[in-house]
Enzyme design. Structure first.
Site, PDB file in Angstrom:
ATOM      1  N   SER A   1       1.471  -1.249   0.070  1.00  0.00           N
ATOM      2  CA  SER A   1       0.029  -0.085   0.034  1.00  0.00           C
ATOM      3  C   SER A   1       0.004   1.456   0.095  1.00  0.00           C
ATOM      4  O   SER A   1       0.385   2.673  -0.216  1.00  0.00           O
ATOM      5  CB  SER A   1      -0.980  -0.435   1.219  1.00  0.00           C
ATOM      6  OG  SER A   1      -0.040   0.026   2.615  1.00  0.00           O
TER       7      SER A   1
ATOM      8  N   LYS B   1       0.907   4.560   6.871  1.00  0.00           N
ATOM      9  CA  LYS B   1      -0.332   5.237   5.427  1.00  0.00           C
ATOM     10  C   LYS B   1       0.263   6.424   6.393  1.00  0.00           C
ATOM     11  O   LYS B   1       1.309   6.754   7.089  1.00  0.00           O
ATOM     12  CB  LYS B   1      -1.785   4.992   6.197  1.00  0.00           C
ATOM     13  CG  LYS B   1      -2.079   3.694   5.601  1.00  0.00           C
ATOM     14  CD  LYS B   1      -1.865   3.757   4.365  1.00  0.00           C
ATOM     15  CE  LYS B   1      -3.036   2.149   4.161  1.00  0.00           C
ATOM     16  NZ  LYS B   1      -2.405   0.919   4.336  1.00  0.00           N
TER      17      LYS B   1
END
Length: 112
Positions: free
Chosen positions: A31, A68
Site C-alpha cells: 500500500s 500510511k
C-alpha cells in the site's frame, strides 16, 4: 573518488533518537510502494514524535497495524501511496472500532 570506511557504525545510535519510544517493524504489503516503502522493508518508528500533516505513520485500527500518510485536514484520514488502495477516513469508523497512532516512521531500510 568516494571511499567506504568501516568505523563500526552503530545503527541504533545513528537512527534512533528516542530508544525507549522506538521500535523497528517489517513492512508487509504494497500500500505504500509509490512512497518507496516496499514489502519486506524495515521501518524505524518513533512514538515520541508528534506526527504532523502528511507524515508517514504506523497506526493501529482494531489492533491491526498499517503504514500510511497521515492527513489531518480537510478531514482526518490515512492515505495509502498506491492507487490500488483506498484512503481510510477515520470519521467513518464505528464507535466499537479503535484507532491509535503508534508512531512516526523516521527511517526506512530497503530489503535487497
Amino acid at each position: 573518488m568516494n571511499s567506504i570506511k568501516d568505523n563500526n557504525t552503530d545503527l541504533n545510535q545513528e537512527l534512533i533518537k528516542h530508544p525507549s519510544a522506538s521500535c523497528i517493524l517489517r513492512v508487509s504489503g504494497e500500500s505504500m510502494k509509490d512512497g518507496f516503502t516496499y514489502d519486506g522493508d524495515l521501518l524505524f518508528v518513533d512514538s515520541a514524535i508528534e506526527p504532523k500533516h502528511m507524515d508517514i505513520i504506523v497506526a493501529a485500527i482494531n489492533g491491526e497495524f498499517t503504514v500510511k500518510k497521515l492527513q489531518l485536514h480537510p478531514q482526518l484520514a490515512l492515505i495509502p501511496m498506491n492507487s490500488d488502495y483506498k484512503p481510510i477516513y477515520l470519521e467513518t469508523l464505528g464507535e466499537e472500532e479503535s484507532f491509535i497512532i503508534f508512531g512516526e516512521v523516521t527511517h526506512v531500510i530497503h530489503k535487497c
